[in-house]
Design a protein around this motif. Structure first.
Motif, PDB file in Angstrom:
ATOM      1  N   LEU A   1      43.435  77.445  77.772  1.00 19.61           N
ATOM      2  CA  LEU A   1      43.259  77.810  79.177  1.00 19.61           C
ATOM      3  C   LEU A   1      44.188  76.975  80.048  1.00 19.61           C
ATOM      4  O   LEU A   1      44.367  75.772  79.814  1.00 19.61           O
ATOM      5  CB  LEU A   1      41.814  77.561  79.615  1.00 19.61           C
TER       6      LEU A   1
ATOM      7  N   TYR B   1      44.797  76.303  84.278  1.00 16.38           N
ATOM      8  CA  TYR B   1      44.385  76.545  85.657  1.00 16.38           C
ATOM      9  C   TYR B   1      45.309  75.775  86.601  1.00 16.38           C
ATOM     10  O   TYR B   1      45.715  74.644  86.312  1.00 16.38           O
ATOM     11  CB  TYR B   1      42.957  76.064  85.907  1.00 16.38           C
TER      12      TYR B   1
ATOM     13  N   GLU C   1      42.254  75.676  90.286  1.00 14.03           N
ATOM     14  CA  GLU C   1      41.087  76.458  89.857  1.00 14.03           C
ATOM     15  C   GLU C   1      41.387  77.931  89.624  1.00 14.03           C
ATOM     16  O   GLU C   1      40.484  78.730  89.419  1.00 14.03           O
ATOM     17  CB  GLU C   1      39.934  76.324  90.859  1.00 14.03           C
ATOM     18  N   ILE C   2      42.665  78.302  89.629  1.00 12.13           N
ATOM     19  CA  ILE C   2      43.081  79.697  89.438  1.00 12.13           C
ATOM     20  C   ILE C   2      43.706  79.823  88.052  1.00 12.13           C
ATOM     21  O   ILE C   2      44.662  79.110  87.728  1.00 12.13           O
ATOM     22  CB  ILE C   2      44.090  80.125  90.524  1.00 12.13           C
ATOM     23  N   GLU C   3      43.168  80.731  87.234  1.00 14.62           N
ATOM     24  CA  GLU C   3      43.716  80.908  85.894  1.00 14.62           C
ATOM     25  C   GLU C   3      45.081  81.586  85.968  1.00 14.62           C
ATOM     26  O   GLU C   3      45.271  82.557  86.698  1.00 14.62           O
ATOM     27  CB  GLU C   3      42.768  81.745  85.039  1.00 14.62           C
TER      28      GLU C   3
ATOM     29  N   TYR D   1      34.552  75.895  82.551  1.00 13.05           N
ATOM     30  CA  TYR D   1      35.852  76.385  82.122  1.00 13.05           C
ATOM     31  C   TYR D   1      35.668  77.673  81.326  1.00 13.05           C
ATOM     32  O   TYR D   1      34.606  77.974  80.824  1.00 13.05           O
ATOM     33  CB  TYR D   1      36.575  75.327  81.304  1.00 13.05           C
TER      34      TYR D   1
ATOM     35  N   ASP E   1      44.109  71.606  83.354  1.00 11.81           N
ATOM     36  CA  ASP E   1      43.677  71.812  84.740  1.00 11.81           C
ATOM     37  C   ASP E   1      44.656  71.089  85.669  1.00 11.81           C
ATOM     38  O   ASP E   1      44.691  69.855  85.705  1.00 11.81           O
ATOM     39  CB  ASP E   1      42.254  71.268  84.905  1.00 11.81           C
TER      40      ASP E   1
ATOM     41  N   LYS F   1      42.539  81.532  97.926  1.00 16.57           N
ATOM     42  CA  LYS F   1      41.347  80.742  97.632  1.00 16.57           C
ATOM     43  C   LYS F   1      40.742  80.262  98.953  1.00 16.57           C
ATOM     44  O   LYS F   1      41.374  79.525  99.711  1.00 16.57           O
ATOM     45  CB  LYS F   1      41.697  79.543  96.749  1.00 16.57           C
TER      46      LYS F   1
END
Length: 821
Positions: free
Chosen positions: A171, A173, A176-178, A215, A224, A353
């Protein structure tokens, strides 16, 4: 997409009413004399106030047009009293006080942000270190590969495998945005940039497993990233023979608007032209990113993150000679090429966001993002090869040439692959604090629309005969009977897919910090749920749901030594993405299940002083048992799945990292990792997984010369034992359990600082610079021949099939100039 826009507008209209409130905002970070953030500081005026969080950060609304007195108090430090002048309505005032220890100190553990992240099993990396360390593809991912448990045997690629997983199990990010990466890339030299722009980065956190429920649904790791908000004008440039990075940022006078923009250009010709294949190589990798925030009121802030990336890759191979074998029996593969490859990957990403501070105890967030990628992979390359013995006569004019050909043949590869993917996300998240308890939750909707055309084939000709694929039952009784079976290429894939995937996922987790006697205890427990539906043209719709409970427990004993013990784990599912649904024929299999991993991690962090400087020893042992595994093959960085859940697997290992100031004022570390991962396909027994890299050793080191302190040295050393070498097309992987040679690489960089914060120039042409340095880098300083894959070539006479290594980059030199304004 329209619904998400309406929701954002509604939230905007609701919150902009607070613009009328006659308040101002005071915010900042409370530090101690060592510049360490201090948590739990009471910040009060009159009967109102707040408290700093684990990062030492506080935000407080105060009446405007009124002088007030702020008091900072903490049981460990002396009180601070500061008079704040009259502030205008809706203005921001930044304050970063430094607290000093009282003579009558009351003992209390102060957990810094970095230590809090270790409580969660997260490694924090300094962005400044990332910008300094040399690498063939320098950046966040290059530095992450120096951590234990993280493996990458391709210096041109930003992709990495973690604890036995593959490149699709990580993952990423940003704020906080994938974020996502292109689908069709098959080699490191095609990649260009990763999404993360190091020049815009303020925080880098990485977890190699056992991460919390907040997550997403991947099996291996979380990266992150946080982009920073400038407080004043800033600009930077990084120029080298590999390309250029420039960035600029600033903030409005009232501090409500901030923005930072970065542009990047890269040219891999320096590396590719140094490889054993002579080419005409014309790559263009361009990337533009922007991050803007606007604070509409003291409670509501809206941020925008945007990215446009263009990778235009033209590759025309000419010749190649690869020498292999032994000293006694040297063999060479000589190849002459015709044709070219023309690839293009255009990606567009935009995200909004909104953050609304409802109260001191509750914060709500709404995130919407759109990712669009258009990719094409076109090539027609004809290769004529000779496989033979090499002239080893030192006195001969033909030394190194192929003298006797044992195999002669040709190969034609063709592709016309196109992909168009649109991914839309809408997510709501919330954080609620109740006393010593913290509750986080989130719900997310994702729509994926993928349109894919794959048309590729390979024709192999050996000694004048076209080699058929070893499938089908065709009798061949020549010359007595004519052979009338159809002529087929050795490999051929033709498919067109139009697929839609709709996902609804969510999580809820609880965290608490408490005491057990005199010992600090942190608890975290949560659960994720993920429901997805696969549909599309000529596809029977299929829906599945998975649940993933996870937990963490950390204990910091009240001992004289500074130790932290941690156990974490749970169920981790990876619902299939489009690539995992597509089998080796290009057909989409909608019933592919989510791969499941039960993961447990035991960790210990020991902080101590050595040579009167701080050090930390981080150690973890882990075990994973995997079910419903989707087997795959790995060629360079291209992953092809079987689209079957017909395997089980396991992974276990141990990671150790010693980090600290080996040289005063610099951060360095040494990493050691051991891994074993195997899979059992169709109950045939366990074999190596493609990422089974047993031993890893890495050193990241920073130094300077005492007599010339402005001359810095940066070293990045990696040693990985060899990966499994793969198998030829149609071959049974159970019969090909060999390994590639060990991966050994050292990158070295030198930098001379002309201007920095200690050497600012008051006049002359150097006055505009806040920082200026000149650098010289040597990549692969020992010129080690590392290989990434094997090419399998058959000797037509002996029927022996040779695994010929595809080598990576040799020693390369680079010049670099870095500046800040």
């Amino acid at each position: 997409m329209k619904n998400s826009t309406y929701l954002l507008l509604l939230l905007l209209f609701i919150t902009t009413g607070s613009l009328l409130a006659q308040n101002a905002t005071i915010k900042g970070v409370v530090l101690d004399v060592n510049n360490t953030p201090v948590s739990g500081v009471n910040v009060t005026y009159g009967s109102n106030g707040t408290q700093t969080n684990f990062d030492g950060y506080f935000i407080l609304e105060v009446p405007s047009n009124k002088e007030i007195v702020l008091i900072f108090s903490h049981v460990t430090f002396k009180n601070i009293q500061i008079t704040i002048p009259e502030l205008s309505p809706n203005s921001d005032f930044e304050l970063n006080p430094v607290m000093k220890i009282d003579v009558e100190q009351i003992g209390e553990v102060v957990i810094s942000r970095k230590k809090r992240k270790r409580v969660e099993g997260i490694t924090t990396i300094s962005p400044e270190t990332i910008r300094k360390i040399p690498g063939a593809n320098a950046g966040v991912e290059s530095l992450i590969k120096s951590l234990p448990g993280v493996n990458g045997n391709n210096e041109l690629s930003t992709q990495y495998a973690v604890r036995g997983g593959n490149y699709d199990e990580n993952l990423v990010y940003v704020n906080e945005i994938e974020v996502y990466r292109p689908f069709l890339i098959r080699s490191g030299q095609q990649e260009g940039f990763s999404f993360v722009n190091t020049d815009l980065t303020s925080k880098v956190d990485f977890s190699a497993g056992g991460f919390q429920a907040k997550y997403g649904d991947k099996l291996s790791s979380v990266l992150d990233i946080s982009y920073r908000k400038p407080v004043a004008f800033e600009a930077s440039a990084d120029l080298s023979l590999l390309g250029a990075n420039v960035s600029a940022g600033g903030a409005s006078k009232d501090g409500r608007f901030t923005g930072i923009v970065g542009l990047r250009y890269r040219d891999n010709s320096l590396f590719v032209n140094a490889k054993e294949t002579e080419t005409n190589f014309k790559p263009v990798f361009v990337d533009a990113q922007a991050y803007f925030t606007y604070k509409f009121s003291n409670k509501f802030e809206l941020g925008f993150l945007g990215n446009i990336s263009v990778n235009d890759y033209t590759y025309e191979p000419l010749t190649r000679q690869t020498n292999f074998g032994t000293i006694a029996d040297p063999v060479a593969l000589l190849v002459f090429y015709e044709g070219q490859e023309k690839d293009r990957y255009d990606t567009y990403f935009g995200a909004l966001k909104g953050t609304y501070v409802v109260s001191d105890n509750y914060t709500a967030k709404l995130i919407g993002s759109v990712y669009h990628t258009q990719e094409q992979e076109y090539f027609d390359i004809f290769a004529e090869y000779r496989l033979g013995e090499v002239n080893t006569d030192i006195g001969s004019e033909d030394l190194g040439d192929v003298e006797f050909s044992e195999g002669i043949g040709s190969q034609l590869t063709h592709a016309r692959n196109d992909l168009d993917a649109l991914i839309i996300n809408l997510e709501h998240k919330g954080i609620l604090s109740i006393g010593d308890n913290s509750i986080e939750y989130g719900i997310k909707y994702t729509h994926e629309d993928i349109r894919d055309r794959i048309q590729e084939f390979e024709i192999i000709d050996s000694a004048g005969f076209s080699i058929r694929p070893p499938i089908g039952d065709y009798g061949n009784n020549q010359p007595y009977d004519p052979f009338d079976a159809p002529l087929l290429p050795y490999t051929s894939i033709r498919a067109t897919n139009d697929v839609q995937i709709d996902r609804i996922s969510g999580f809820a987790q609880w965290s608490r910090r408490s005491m057990v006697g005199d010992h600090d205890l942190w608890l975290n427990a949560g659960v994720r749920v993920h429901n997805w539906t696969v549909s599309g043209e000529d596809i029977i719709s299929n829906t599945q749901t998975v649940f993933s409970p996870r937990a963490q427990v950390s204990l910091k004993p009240d001992w004289e030594v500074d130790m932290l013990f941690r156990v974490s784990g749970g169920w981790y599912h990876q619902p299939p993405f489009y690539r995992e649904l597509r089998d080796s024929t290009g057909t989409v299999q909608p019933k592919v299940k989510a791969q499941q991993s039960i993961h447990i991690v035991l960790g210990n962090d020991y902080s101590f002083d050595l040579w009167e400087r701080p050090f930390t020893l981080n150690s973890e042992i882990y075990y994973k048992t995997l079910t419903d595994v989707n087997p795959y093959t790995l060629e360079n960085v291209r992953i092809r799945y079987q689209a079957k859940n017909n395997a089980i697997a396991y992974a276990y290992g141990a990671d150790v990292r010693l980090a600290g100031e080996f040289v005063p004022g610099t951060e360095s570390w040494v990493s050691i990792g051991y891994l074993k991962t195997e899979e059992n396909i169709d109950d045939r027994g366990y074999i190596f997984r493609p990422t089974d890299q047993r031993l890893k050793f890495a050193v990241l080191f920073q130094d300077y010369i005492k007599v010339i302190p402005d001359l810095k040295l940066y070293l990045n050393l990696t040693y990985n034992t060899g990966l499994p070498g793969g198998s030829p097309s149609y071959a049974d992987p159970y019969n090909y359990q060999t390994r590639l040679p060990d991966y050994k690489r050292v990158d070295l960089g030198f930098s001379y600082v002309i201007v920095d914060e200690h050497k600012l120039r008051e006049s002359g042409w150097l006055k505009p610079f806040k920082q200026l340095s000149l650098g010289f880098e040597i990549f692969n300083i020992f010129d080690v021949q590392n290989s990434i894959t094997n090419t399998f070539v058959r000797d037509v006479y002996t029927k022996v099939q040779y695994a010929i290594p595809n080598y990576l980059t040799p020693r390369v030199f680079n010049v670099r100039v870095t500046m800040k304004f």
